[in-house]
Design an enzyme around this catalytic site. Structure first.
Site, PDB file in Angstrom:
ATOM      1  N   ASN A 188      17.641 -15.660  19.289  1.00  0.00           N
ATOM      2  CA  ASN A 188      16.664 -15.254  20.292  1.00  0.00           C
ATOM      3  C   ASN A 188      15.949 -16.497  20.853  1.00  0.00           C
ATOM      4  O   ASN A 188      16.029 -17.577  20.274  1.00  0.00           O
ATOM      5  CB  ASN A 188      15.651 -14.290  19.655  1.00  0.00           C
ATOM      6  N   ASN A 190      13.068 -17.692  20.789  1.00  0.00           N
ATOM      7  CA  ASN A 190      12.078 -18.434  20.004  1.00  0.00           C
ATOM      8  C   ASN A 190      12.628 -18.966  18.687  1.00  0.00           C
ATOM      9  O   ASN A 190      11.895 -19.569  17.909  1.00  0.00           O
ATOM     10  CB  ASN A 190      10.861 -17.546  19.713  1.00  0.00           C
ATOM     11  N   LYS A 191      13.918 -18.762  18.432  1.00  0.00           N
ATOM     12  CA  LYS A 191      14.489 -19.178  17.146  1.00  0.00           C
ATOM     13  C   LYS A 191      14.773 -20.683  17.115  1.00  0.00           C
ATOM     14  O   LYS A 191      14.653 -21.382  18.110  1.00  0.00           O
ATOM     15  CB  LYS A 191      15.765 -18.384  16.865  1.00  0.00           C
ATOM     16  N   ILE A 192      15.224 -21.161  15.964  1.00  0.00           N
ATOM     17  CA  ILE A 192      15.379 -22.598  15.760  1.00  0.00           C
ATOM     18  C   ILE A 192      16.448 -23.176  16.692  1.00  0.00           C
ATOM     19  O   ILE A 192      16.344 -24.306  17.148  1.00  0.00           O
ATOM     20  CB  ILE A 192      15.657 -22.903  14.279  1.00  0.00           C
ATOM     21  N   ILE A 193      17.499 -22.408  16.968  1.00  0.00           N
ATOM     22  CA  ILE A 193      18.371 -22.660  18.124  1.00  0.00           C
ATOM     23  C   ILE A 193      18.504 -21.339  18.866  1.00  0.00           C
ATOM     24  O   ILE A 193      18.332 -20.267  18.274  1.00  0.00           O
ATOM     25  CB  ILE A 193      19.769 -23.213  17.752  1.00  0.00           C
TER      26      ILE A 193
END
Length: 378
Positions: A188, A190-193
């Site tokens: 998503n 906002n995730k780390i990638i």
């Protein structure tokens, strides 16, 4: 007004456009394609174990398919960590099953093994043997997988790992998402990638992956016409989106390091502020990607609440967010069984997630630090 400092914003690496352009140049913009295959291989290599990955439209889709492959149907029960985002629990309802929520423990904020076994024993005694256990690695912090796995094996219940927030985290040097029968990843925004939106199902057999791919592409039978013997879903990742993912995989290690650096920034910042605890690994067995850095505020010591800090940051256009409201406290799951005490509730009452992005500048860090010191110096 100052420019906004986000909690966790997308951070491009530079080569995403190259893979996307290749897809456009080849006119391969539909689901499936070289980028999807490549992205799956990149993830398999990164997880560094013998797994098969199916790239999908969302982490929620991956959880849904994992439940289906575990045989969850209408009327069943599935144990789920209460302290999590609703996407961990919603797919249980998609299947017509009932979630049974379990409290957290204080060390990792994840599923409490003691409360888990209590739940399993009680549901079995009531004639409701759980069909699966969904454990979450909250904010990138690995759960106590040795204890949880031992309980799951003792009662022969499959584990589904929600590692949506934990790509790059490890427990005893093993990648989160590879312990259970299935693992779930999220990409998503906002995730780390990120792939803008997307997810993946981590499987341990080619058969499980093949079934996931089949179900995620509308379960079309092998026939020259459109024939369906099973209910299917439109859950496959597109070749365009997977191109973004391929570019992001090239910088994933750097993103993990940057998030961990932000956690260290908060450890240093709060070192001399009594009554505020930064969420860190309980021992060297745990390696968190620190997707989000979080704190617990003890208002009896600081004289300030979590909410005082959140609102003060908001005044300066700095985004922060309370911890996930536990699922057993959510109106939509008000009637679901719950096992444990009040650990998750207390975490929710006193916890706050702080800006954790891998693209935060030194100037933004200084703004955050200045405002936090201002709040706790009053």
């Amino acid at each position: 007004m100052n420019t906004k400092i986000w909690l966790s914003s997308p951070h491009m690496g530079g080569n995403e456009q190259k893979y996307v352009n290749e897809a456009f140049d080849a006119n391969w913009v539909a689901p499936l394609g070289p980028n999807v295959d490549g992205f799956e291989k990149d993830l398999e290599s990164f997880l560094n174990t013998d797994v098969k990955v199916a790239a999908l439209s969302a982490g929620t889709a991956a959880l849904h398919l994992a439940l289906i492959e575990c045989g969850v149907v209408y009327g069943d029960e599935v144990i789920c960590q209460s302290m999590t985002f609703s996407a961990s629990a919603n797919p249980i309802a998609y299947c017509g099953a009932t979630p049974v929520f379990v409290d957290s423990e204080k060390d990792t904020w994840n599923m409490c093994p003691v409360a888990l076994e209590e739940a399993v024993k009680d549901r079995i005694a009531k004639g409701k043997e759980p069909k699966a256990i969904i454990v979450v690695h909250l904010y990138g912090m690995p759960a106590k997988m040795n204890e949880i796995t031992a309980i799951a094996e003792k009662y022969k219940i499959p584990i589904i790992e929600d590692a949506a927030e934990a790509l790059g985290s490890t427990y005893k040097d093993k990648a989160c998402g590879t312990f259970g029968r299935f693992g779930v990843l999220s990409f998503n925004g906002n995730k780390i990638i990120t792939t803008s939106g997307g997810g993946a199902l981590v499987c341990h057999t080619q058969e499980d992956k093949d079934k996931a791919v089949f179900l995620s592409t509308q379960a079309r039978d092998n026939a020259p016409h459109y024939q369906h013997s099973h209910i299917g879903y439109n859950y496959r990742m597109s070749n365009i989106v997977a191109g973004i993912g391929r570019g992001q995989m090239e910088v994933l290690a750097n993103r993990v390091e940057a998030r961990r650096s932000m956690n260290k920034f908060y450890q240093d910042l709060f070192a001399d502020i009594e009554g505020v605890t930064v969420f860190v690994e309980p021992s060297t067995d745990y390696y968190s990607n620190h997707w989000l850095s979080a704190i617990i505020v003890d208002a009896t010591i600081t004289g300030k609440t979590r909410e005082d800090l959140r609102l003060a940051l908001l005044e300066d256009n700095i985004e922060s967010r309370p911890l996930w409201k536990p699922m057993h406290m959510q109106p939509v799951f008000a009637d679901a069984p719950y096992y444990g005490s009040d650990i998750a509730e207390k975490l929710f009452d006193n916890g706050l997630c702080l800006p954790s992005g891998s693209n935060l500048t030194n100037e933004e860090r200084e703004r955050i630090a200045k405002k936090i010191k201002q709040v706790f110096s009053k």
